[in-house]
Design a protein around this motif. Sequence first.
Motif, PDB file in Angstrom:
ATOM      1  N   PRO A  67       4.865 -26.483 -24.281  1.00  7.51           N
ATOM      2  CA  PRO A  67       4.684 -26.401 -25.551  1.00  7.51           C
ATOM      3  C   PRO A  67       4.887 -27.892 -25.955  1.00  7.51           C
ATOM      4  CG  PRO A  67       6.113 -24.594 -25.103  1.00  7.51           C
ATOM      5  CD  PRO A  67       5.964 -25.385 -23.706  1.00  7.51           C
ATOM      6  N   ARG A  68       4.086 -28.212 -27.100  1.00  6.22           N
ATOM      7  CA  ARG A  68       3.964 -29.430 -27.728  1.00  6.22           C
ATOM      8  C   ARG A  68       5.271 -30.167 -27.846  1.00  6.22           C
ATOM      9  NH1 ARG A  68      -0.510 -32.326 -29.525  1.00  6.22           N
ATOM     10  NH2 ARG A  68      -1.643 -30.308 -29.771  1.00  6.22           N
ATOM     11  N   GLY A  69       5.472 -31.370 -27.394  1.00  6.91           N
ATOM     12  CA  GLY A  69       6.713 -32.006 -27.768  1.00  6.91           C
ATOM     13  C   GLY A  69       7.916 -31.404 -26.938  1.00  6.91           C
ATOM     14  N   HIS A  70       7.966 -30.387 -25.995  1.00  7.43           N
ATOM     15  CA  HIS A  70       8.791 -29.848 -24.982  1.00  7.43           C
ATOM     16  C   HIS A  70       9.148 -30.634 -24.147  1.00  7.43           C
ATOM     17  CE1 HIS A  70      11.463 -26.681 -23.441  1.00  7.43           C
ATOM     18  NE2 HIS A  70      11.164 -27.347 -22.272  1.00  7.43           N
ATOM     19  N   ARG A  71      10.568 -31.107 -24.019  1.00  3.90           N
ATOM     20  CA  ARG A  71      11.176 -32.129 -23.011  1.00  3.90           C
ATOM     21  C   ARG A  71      11.681 -31.287 -21.968  1.00  3.90           C
ATOM     22  NH1 ARG A  71      16.268 -34.967 -22.217  1.00  3.90           N
ATOM     23  NH2 ARG A  71      17.102 -33.574 -23.999  1.00  3.90           N
ATOM     24  N   LEU A  72      11.017 -31.366 -20.600  1.00  2.00           N
ATOM     25  CA  LEU A  72      11.293 -30.449 -19.432  1.00  2.00           C
ATOM     26  C   LEU A  72      12.761 -30.620 -18.998  1.00  2.00           C
ATOM     27  CD1 LEU A  72       9.970 -27.926 -18.183  1.00  2.00           C
ATOM     28  CD2 LEU A  72       9.270 -29.722 -16.206  1.00  2.00           C
ATOM     29  N   ARG A  73      13.727 -29.938 -18.983  1.00  2.00           N
ATOM     30  CA  ARG A  73      14.824 -29.888 -18.344  1.00  2.00           C
ATOM     31  C   ARG A  73      15.174 -29.160 -17.151  1.00  2.00           C
ATOM     32  NH1 ARG A  73      18.440 -30.255 -23.759  1.00  2.00           N
ATOM     33  NH2 ARG A  73      20.089 -30.694 -22.415  1.00  2.00           N
ATOM     34  N   ASN A  74      16.363 -29.316 -16.363  1.00  2.00           N
ATOM     35  CA  ASN A  74      16.230 -28.517 -15.090  1.00  2.00           C
ATOM     36  C   ASN A  74      16.488 -27.045 -15.314  1.00  2.00           C
ATOM     37  OD1 ASN A  74      18.917 -29.031 -16.152  1.00  2.00           O
ATOM     38  ND2 ASN A  74      19.764 -29.966 -14.292  1.00  2.00           N
ATOM     39  N   PHE A  75      17.342 -26.860 -16.340  1.00  4.52           N
ATOM     40  CA  PHE A  75      17.575 -25.347 -16.715  1.00  4.52           C
ATOM     41  C   PHE A  75      16.265 -24.485 -17.115  1.00  4.52           C
ATOM     42  CE2 PHE A  75      19.368 -27.445 -20.529  1.00  4.52           C
ATOM     43  CZ  PHE A  75      18.345 -27.134 -21.475  1.00  4.52           C
ATOM     44  N   ASP A  76      15.191 -25.228 -17.253  1.00  9.68           N
ATOM     45  CA  ASP A  76      13.916 -24.550 -17.662  1.00  9.68           C
ATOM     46  C   ASP A  76      13.439 -23.972 -16.541  1.00  9.68           C
ATOM     47  OD1 ASP A  76      13.650 -25.098 -20.432  1.00  9.68           O
ATOM     48  OD2 ASP A  76      12.899 -27.168 -20.171  1.00  9.68           O
ATOM     49  N   SER A  77      14.172 -24.145 -15.290  1.00  6.48           N
ATOM     50  CA  SER A  77      13.800 -23.629 -13.975  1.00  6.48           C
ATOM     51  C   SER A  77      13.473 -22.047 -14.328  1.00  6.48           C
ATOM     52  CB  SER A  77      14.754 -23.842 -12.947  1.00  6.48           C
ATOM     53  OG  SER A  77      14.857 -25.157 -12.547  1.00  6.48           O
ATOM     54  N   TYR A  78      14.391 -21.321 -14.869  1.00  6.67           N
ATOM     55  CA  TYR A  78      14.484 -20.024 -15.147  1.00  6.67           C
ATOM     56  C   TYR A  78      12.966 -19.480 -15.931  1.00  6.67           C
ATOM     57  CZ  TYR A  78      18.838 -20.762 -13.155  1.00  6.67           C
ATOM     58  OH  TYR A  78      19.951 -21.356 -12.661  1.00  6.67           O
ATOM     59  N   TRP A  79      12.710 -20.347 -16.938  1.00  5.66           N
ATOM     60  CA  TRP A  79      11.920 -19.973 -17.903  1.00  5.66           C
ATOM     61  C   TRP A  79      10.393 -20.251 -17.219  1.00  5.66           C
ATOM     62  CZ3 TRP A  79       9.481 -24.409 -20.773  1.00  5.66           C
ATOM     63  CH2 TRP A  79       8.514 -24.045 -21.570  1.00  5.66           C
ATOM     64  N   VAL A  80      10.307 -21.223 -16.502  1.00  2.00           N
ATOM     65  CA  VAL A  80       9.086 -21.792 -15.960  1.00  2.00           C
ATOM     66  C   VAL A  80       8.773 -20.754 -14.673  1.00  2.00           C
ATOM     67  CG1 VAL A  80       8.012 -23.464 -14.615  1.00  2.00           C
ATOM     68  CG2 VAL A  80       9.134 -24.216 -16.707  1.00  2.00           C
ATOM     69  N   GLY A  81       9.985 -20.625 -13.689  1.00  2.00           N
ATOM     70  CA  GLY A  81       9.605 -19.733 -12.727  1.00  2.00           C
ATOM     71  C   GLY A  81       9.464 -18.253 -13.154  1.00  2.00           C
ATOM     72  N   THR A  82      10.061 -17.730 -14.150  1.00  2.00           N
ATOM     73  CA  THR A  82       9.791 -16.281 -14.333  1.00  2.00           C
ATOM     74  C   THR A  82       8.515 -16.228 -15.128  1.00  2.00           C
ATOM     75  OG1 THR A  82      11.151 -16.571 -16.066  1.00  2.00           O
ATOM     76  CG2 THR A  82      12.115 -15.505 -14.161  1.00  2.00           C
TER      77      THR A  82
END
Length: 317
Positions: free
Chosen positions: A292-307
């Motif tokens: 998403p525009r402006g989203h700063r990827l962080r390590n806990f995004d692992s679950y969102w990205v992976g799933t």
Amino acid sequence: MNDPELLRAPTLFAEFSRAGAKVAVITAKDKLRRLLGKGLADGICFSAEKADQVTQQDNGIEKVLERVGMELPSVYSAELSELVMAAGTDVLERDRPELMYLSLTDYIQHKHAPGSPVANDFYAMLDGCFARIDALGAVLVVTADHGMNAKSDGAGAAQVVFLQDELDARLGAGAARVVLPITDPYTVHHGALGSYATVHLPPDADADALRAGLAALDGVAEVMGRERACVRFELPADRIGELVVIAERNTVLGTTPARHDISGFAEPLRLHGGLTEQRVPFLVNAPVGPLPRGHRLRNFDSYWVGTSVAAGVPLTD
């Protein structure tokens, strides 16, 4: 945090399990297993530290060491993380969990700098395990909770700011209290030192004057008040002190020398906890669409990205 009772929200693992997913959680240390296992009524959950004590009833698995052909390793070893990875690939192949979390120990990164033979051997082991997980068809996200930097001078001498001593000199012995959140029962590789500290002050203390005084110390990068720290670092106000202190890249924070024994360290001190350890890898073994525009990827995004990748769901609307 060592006590699951201090958690204020359910874990993702408990919620996935509640929704009917098969979950596996394997940690290096048992303290994290206790935290992440809270509310997990069904699934596999155990630590490498106590892999010799697992039972089907309590952990959802048994005979872990026999399954992977390893002996119980020392908590201060590369083998503790290797056991996590070996058990994880074994569980993935035999039990096919829908969500699996593998957590390693940073013992090697504390003791051995990047590019050293021991570090290279450790990452070669990880690469082999990642290849096995990839071959088994899982969507794999590899990330870290923090980076690591040398906290020493060019000669290898540890660079430490002892905050409790500084405050005792200003306010009197014991008037203020310094808390280093890195503190845990295993101190051989870090001496319970860290690059972040929170300071609890007495009611009559001049917080602004103390903030300015601590910020002027060599090795201190920044000192901020509670309100600003809570906004910047997303912290609960009732669990930190009036001040938050952050160390510079090659300096670490302590309380008083008697509480931090690093006399037996054979290698230069390496630690984390400051702003200079925030940047971490985020690797995915499958194509990831635009964020998403402006989203700063962080390590806990692992679950969102992976799933999302596993389900074929785009990360943007």
